[in-house]
Scaffold this active site. Structure first.
Site, PDB file in Angstrom:
ATOM      1  N   ASP A 236     -43.369 -39.684   7.744  1.00  0.00           N
ATOM      2  CA  ASP A 236     -43.503 -38.571   6.817  1.00  0.00           C
ATOM      3  C   ASP A 236     -43.025 -37.329   7.559  1.00  0.00           C
ATOM      4  O   ASP A 236     -43.469 -37.047   8.670  1.00  0.00           O
ATOM      5  CB  ASP A 236     -44.985 -38.422   6.435  1.00  0.00           C
ATOM      6  CG  ASP A 236     -45.166 -37.983   4.997  1.00  0.00           C
ATOM      7  OD1 ASP A 236     -44.525 -36.991   4.619  1.00  0.00           O
ATOM      8  OD2 ASP A 236     -45.954 -38.618   4.287  1.00  0.00           O
TER       9      ASP A 236
ATOM     10  N   ASP B 151     -41.652 -34.321   2.825  1.00  0.00           N
ATOM     11  CA  ASP B 151     -42.721 -33.652   2.076  1.00  0.00           C
ATOM     12  C   ASP B 151     -42.203 -32.368   1.414  1.00  0.00           C
ATOM     13  O   ASP B 151     -41.508 -31.569   2.059  1.00  0.00           O
ATOM     14  CB  ASP B 151     -43.821 -33.300   3.098  1.00  0.00           C
ATOM     15  CG  ASP B 151     -45.113 -32.878   2.471  1.00  0.00           C
ATOM     16  OD1 ASP B 151     -45.733 -33.699   1.782  1.00  0.00           O
ATOM     17  OD2 ASP B 151     -45.524 -31.715   2.683  1.00  0.00           O
TER      18      ASP B 151
ATOM     19  N   GLU C 135     -39.697 -35.770  -1.588  1.00  0.00           N
ATOM     20  CA  GLU C 135     -40.740 -35.444  -2.571  1.00  0.00           C
ATOM     21  C   GLU C 135     -40.290 -34.139  -3.219  1.00  0.00           C
ATOM     22  O   GLU C 135     -40.254 -33.095  -2.572  1.00  0.00           O
ATOM     23  CB  GLU C 135     -42.096 -35.267  -1.893  1.00  0.00           C
ATOM     24  CG  GLU C 135     -43.197 -35.088  -2.922  1.00  0.00           C
ATOM     25  CD  GLU C 135     -44.434 -34.381  -2.387  1.00  0.00           C
ATOM     26  OE1 GLU C 135     -45.511 -34.554  -2.967  1.00  0.00           O
ATOM     27  OE2 GLU C 135     -44.327 -33.630  -1.387  1.00  0.00           O
TER      28      GLU C 135
ATOM     29  N   HIS D 292     -50.668 -41.415  -2.218  1.00  0.00           N
ATOM     30  CA  HIS D 292     -51.923 -40.842  -1.709  1.00  0.00           C
ATOM     31  C   HIS D 292     -52.360 -39.584  -2.469  1.00  0.00           C
ATOM     32  O   HIS D 292     -53.423 -39.045  -2.197  1.00  0.00           O
ATOM     33  CB  HIS D 292     -51.753 -40.518  -0.221  1.00  0.00           C
ATOM     34  CG  HIS D 292     -50.731 -39.441   0.009  1.00  0.00           C
ATOM     35  ND1 HIS D 292     -49.387 -39.628  -0.272  1.00  0.00           N
ATOM     36  CD2 HIS D 292     -50.842 -38.172   0.429  1.00  0.00           C
ATOM     37  CE1 HIS D 292     -48.725 -38.518  -0.017  1.00  0.00           C
ATOM     38  NE2 HIS D 292     -49.592 -37.614   0.412  1.00  0.00           N
ATOM     39  N   ASP D 293     -51.510 -39.091  -3.377  1.00  0.00           N
ATOM     40  CA  ASP D 293     -51.853 -37.894  -4.149  1.00  0.00           C
ATOM     41  C   ASP D 293     -52.248 -38.226  -5.593  1.00  0.00           C
ATOM     42  O   ASP D 293     -52.543 -37.328  -6.370  1.00  0.00           O
ATOM     43  CB  ASP D 293     -50.653 -36.929  -4.210  1.00  0.00           C
ATOM     44  CG  ASP D 293     -50.313 -36.342  -2.851  1.00  0.00           C
ATOM     45  OD1 ASP D 293     -51.219 -36.207  -2.010  1.00  0.00           O
ATOM     46  OD2 ASP D 293     -49.127 -36.020  -2.632  1.00  0.00           O
TER      47      ASP D 293
HETATM   48  C1  GLC Z   1     -47.293 -33.199  -0.427  1.00  0.00           C
HETATM   49  C2  GLC Z   1     -48.221 -34.265   0.102  1.00  0.00           C
HETATM   50  C3  GLC Z   1     -49.629 -33.819  -0.111  1.00  0.00           C
HETATM   51  C4  GLC Z   1     -49.834 -32.527   0.645  1.00  0.00           C
HETATM   52  C5  GLC Z   1     -48.799 -31.473   0.268  1.00  0.00           C
HETATM   53  C6  GLC Z   1     -48.751 -30.351   1.259  1.00  0.00           C
HETATM   54  O1  GLC Z   1     -47.412 -33.033  -1.791  1.00  0.00           O
HETATM   55  O2  GLC Z   1     -47.951 -35.480  -0.523  1.00  0.00           O
HETATM   56  O3  GLC Z   1     -50.558 -34.783   0.285  1.00  0.00           O
HETATM   57  O4  GLC Z   1     -51.107 -32.036   0.382  1.00  0.00           O
HETATM   58  O5  GLC Z   1     -47.506 -32.010   0.247  1.00  0.00           O
HETATM   59  O6  GLC Z   1     -48.199 -30.770   2.474  1.00  0.00           O
END
Ligand code: GLC
Length: 544
Positions: free
Chosen positions: A99, A201, A254, A322-323
């Protein structure tokens, strides 16, 4: 050199390391725990593991607040353990993806600490430090985790720093060439260790074109100045040209609020190899105030997923991460059609075009927590959503928790993995776990019991993964939508020498659906009738 077909060929399995397997019984999962489960993952049939962050961190946002990109958090193990993981995975033809969290660092990162210590330090320009406007912050943007995204610098008059997420996650300044060089070094460091790519991310937010006020919005106010900006593309392209192109490795982004047009921009010049869209993941939440649940309708899940299938040449497809809360709880039916709906979702997901992402526990039908209370909460997003709802909507914290718990509480996805029905589900040997367990591991929702049950969700996933791994039409074939009942996902996957028809009823009701096909490649528990579909019935036919 990059080999595109290879990462498109494999199924990616996301590991949330804190919750996967705790080898040293300290309550947290760790790298040696992952190593001990590589044979399980090989047997499952996945080819790439994406690890949520394992770097040194304060865990204010569970690892997404990085203190040192070059150190592994001792809770997870050592750099040597990590190298060993790559080696052991490689022996099983499994690749590791890290990640990459580069929009922000922890405020305990040495760069940020130096920037605070000395206003003339070069690190001041690694972040966004700005003076407030009168008594107000520098602009009206808000953080994705609620409130202003500016925090006052302690001990300095009217000085703020920018954080799009928690106050402990300070945004990096990509106008600064040195920051870009730092990231290139991080990439090289892990690629040289044999990492096969990065999940990036919030990658379409890294470049802030200007810090002007944003158009008023409850959420992401300011996003027109920092989301998918032209320079964002340029920077990613540089990472590819200057670093990644020299390795066999890929980037999956993402990307929030992405549209097909912007998505194509990211793919066109190979800035990203694929990305995640979030349209479908909002299908059961109010789009303006996500803590309000919207009644789930299968068509609201199916339509956005279908829309994306042909909108871009390649995409990362997922139902869980995980979100997100657990998919069977959200889109399936935990009670009456637990196994059927889990298997229907499995057929749906694994028949789509794109790289498939499975999140740990999805393959055994893990569900959202039950009976958890506000005291059990760990998730920083859920906590801040409760604070905001309490303040803005003037509702009690308990009421706010009840809303958040059914929508955005990320703890549901993060409970320790369920390996067997023994103490703490075999996650460890009895030490209190960092987050509460889901108690249903004693009721058959665990790997050991499911491996022994020929009709289990896990065995179905294994079959489906095997089918996909061996079938190029499922992997690379065209996607063609077929007209059907609106809550049924019906589509064709087609290659030169094969045509498959997939039909999945994503409701708890029987529906009419006419088919003439006969050759079934895979189906869930029912007898097949060519005029109707039973609740959550899913079938893959070979037509040609
Ligand atoms: C992304 C991650 C999440 C995190 C956010 C800030 O959305 O998946 O878990 O809280 O970024 O880094």
């Amino acid at each position: 050199m990059k080999d595109n077909r290879r990462f498109k060929n494999k199924i990616i399995y996301q590991i949330y390391p804190m919750s996967f397997c705790d080898s040293n019984n300290d309550g947290y999962g760790d790298i040696n725990g992952i190593i001990s489960k590589l044979d399980y993952l090989k047997d499952l049939g996945v080819g790439i593991l994406w690890l949520s962050p394992i770097y040194l961190s304060d865990f204010k946002d569970n690892g997404y607040d990085i203190i040192d990109y070059y150190k592994i958090h001792p809770i997870f193990g050592t750099m040597e353990d990590f190298e060993n993981l790559i080696k052991e995975a490689d022996k099983r033809d499994i690749k590791i993806v890290m990640d990459l969290v580069i929009n922000h660092t922890s405020t305990n990162h040495i760069w940020f600490k130096e920037a605070l210590k000395d206003k003339n330090s070069k690190y001041r320009n690694y972040y966004y430090f700005r003076e407030g406007k009168g008594k107000n912050p520098p602009n009206n943007w808000n953080s994705s985790f609620s409130g202003s995204c500016w925090e006052k610098v302690p001990g300095e008059d009217n000085m703020y720093y920018l954080h799009l997420y928690t106050i402990e996650q300070a945004d990096l300044n990509y106008h600064n060439e040195e920051v870009i060089e730092e990231v290139k070094n991080i990439l090289k460091f892990y690629l040289d260790k044999g990492v096969y790519g990065f999940r990036c991310d919030v990658i379409n937010q890294i470049y802030k074109t200007s810090l002007e006020n944003g158009k008023f919005r409850f959420f992401n106010c300011g996003k027109e100045h920092y989301e998918s900006q032209p320079m964002n593309h340029v920077i990613l392209k540089r990472f590819q040209d200057e670093v990644l192109s020299k390795y066999d490795a890929f980037l999956v982004g993402e990307t929030s609020n992405i549209t097909p047009e912007i998505g194509n921009e990211f793919l066109k010049n190979g800035e990203l190899d694929m990305f995640f869209e979030f349209d479908h993941s909002m299908c059961d939440m109010n789009s303006f105030v996500p803590i309000f649940k919207k009644k789930f309708k299968a068509k609201n899940l199916i339509n956005p997923i279908f829309k994306w299938q042909n909108a871009v040449p390649w995409i990362g497809v997922y139902l869980e991460n995980h979100d997100q809360r657990r998919s069977v709880t959200r889109y399936g039916n935990e009670d009456k059609y637990y196994k059927e709906s889990a298997k229907a979702l499995c057929i749906f997901l694994l028949s789509l075009k794109g790289t498939i992402f499975i999140y740990q526990g999805e393959e055994i039908g893990m569900l959202d927590l039950k009976g958890n209370t506000i005291e059990d909460l760990d998730d920083c997003l859920a906590k801040s959503a409760i604070d905001s709802a309490h303040k803005l909507l003037k509702i009690s914290r308990k009421r706010a928790f009840n809303l958040v718990n059914k929508t955005v509480n990320r703890d549901h996805a993060r409970t320790p993995f369920q390996w067997n029905s023994k103490e703490n589900a075999g996650f460890n040997r009895g030490h209190k776990t960092w987050l509460m367990m889901n108690s249903n591991y004693t009721q058959g929702v665990n790997v050991e019991d499911e491996l022994n049950d020929p009709n289990s969700i896990l065995n179905f996933y294994k079959e489906m993964i095997k089918l996909r791994n061996e079938n190029d039409t499922l992997k690379f074939g065209k996607f063609i939508k077929v007209k059907s009942n609106k809550n049924v996902a019906k589509f064709i996957r087609e290659s030169e020498d094969e045509t498959l028809l997939i039909v999945v009823n994503l409701t708890a009701k029987g529906v009419k659906d006419n088919r003439e096909e006969k050759e079934v490649l895979l189906a869930n528990d029912y007898e097949i009738n060519t005029k109707t579909l039973k609740p959550y019935q899913g079938i893959i036919y070979k037509i040609k």
